[in-house]
Design a protein around this motif. Sequence first.
Motif, PDB file in Angstrom:
ATOM      1  N   PRO A  22      39.617 -30.193 -28.529  1.00 57.03           N
ATOM      2  CA  PRO A  22      40.252 -30.380 -27.264  1.00 57.03           C
ATOM      3  C   PRO A  22      40.274 -32.207 -27.085  1.00 57.03           C
ATOM      4  CG  PRO A  22      38.460 -28.843 -27.646  1.00 57.03           C
ATOM      5  CD  PRO A  22      38.247 -29.920 -28.899  1.00 57.03           C
ATOM      6  N   ASP A  23      39.227 -32.883 -27.255  1.00 55.70           N
ATOM      7  CA  ASP A  23      39.739 -34.518 -27.354  1.00 55.70           C
ATOM      8  C   ASP A  23      40.795 -34.977 -27.279  1.00 55.70           C
ATOM      9  OD1 ASP A  23      37.687 -34.292 -25.080  1.00 55.70           O
ATOM     10  OD2 ASP A  23      36.146 -35.609 -26.632  1.00 55.70           O
ATOM     11  N   SER A  24      40.460 -34.406 -29.072  1.00 60.59           N
ATOM     12  CA  SER A  24      41.521 -35.476 -30.379  1.00 60.59           C
ATOM     13  C   SER A  24      43.322 -34.578 -29.905  1.00 60.59           C
ATOM     14  CB  SER A  24      41.246 -35.351 -31.516  1.00 60.59           C
ATOM     15  OG  SER A  24      41.569 -33.703 -31.664  1.00 60.59           O
ATOM     16  N   ALA A  25      43.472 -33.895 -29.236  1.00 60.81           N
ATOM     17  CA  ALA A  25      44.306 -33.118 -29.449  1.00 60.81           C
ATOM     18  C   ALA A  25      45.182 -33.158 -26.989  1.00 60.81           C
ATOM     19  CB  ALA A  25      43.922 -31.167 -28.676  1.00 60.81           C
ATOM     20  N   VAL A  26      44.339 -33.954 -26.932  1.00 60.46           N
ATOM     21  CA  VAL A  26      44.216 -34.758 -25.634  1.00 60.46           C
ATOM     22  C   VAL A  26      45.427 -36.106 -25.962  1.00 60.46           C
ATOM     23  CG1 VAL A  26      43.507 -35.599 -23.256  1.00 60.46           C
ATOM     24  CG2 VAL A  26      43.327 -33.466 -23.696  1.00 60.46           C
TER      25      VAL A  26
END
Length: 256
Positions: A148-152
């Motif tokens: 989720p963090d890398s996607a953001v």
Amino acid sequence: MIDDKTLDELREIAARYPEARSGLLPMLHLVQSVQGRITPEGIEACAAVLDISAAEVSGVATFYTMYKRHGVGDFHVGVCTNTLCAVMGGDEIFSRLKEHLEIGNDEVAVQRQGDSKTVSLEHIECNAACDYAPVMMVNWEFMDNQTPDSAVQLVESLRAGHEVSSTRGPRLCSWREVERVLAGFPDGRADEGPTAGPASVAGLEIARERGWTAPPGASAGARDDVADVPDDKQEAVEEADTSRAESETVQEASDD
């Protein structure tokens, strides 16, 4: 409107194929590269070039999800939510991006002040990259092993206009640029970036370490159990009917 240059390129695509209508899929990609989506004008142009009805073109354009009847962002982000990616975090990634971008499925995020590019979001089915789950795609290029963090972070880099490279492929280009490539007009990036990673060749490496090889294959001509290939369509139909009748006879005998 579809200009003369695009019409010439549509004709060029159709001329690549023995049957011109076989070029419809890349022709629709070309329409998207010019207009950003499949428009009524684009459908009519394809129909005119191929001498088929607009309804036939529309039927194809509405069947495949890669063809959009509405606009998408400069970068169209797809999150795999099929089984393996979902359980590995794909569902969480998709939920996080919807919340972060403040949009739903297959929608375009608002371009904020300071953004140089737009982003759209879609949940997609299996990307055939399960060895790198959870997987995202940006304009159909792989972004592997996401969180989720890398996607953001990824969508923020895209919105800011930063140069981003796919995990196994070239630098990302815009939606319209990649649609032109899919239409069959190369951009010179085919050999840019890696095409495979360690997970893709893990089985091959294990086989090499242990000396495993594939069993020798016999040629079809040397096998007694290979049926003759029917010479024509009619013979194939008759053979299929005979096989079905034999199967039904066996089933009836077993029922008795």
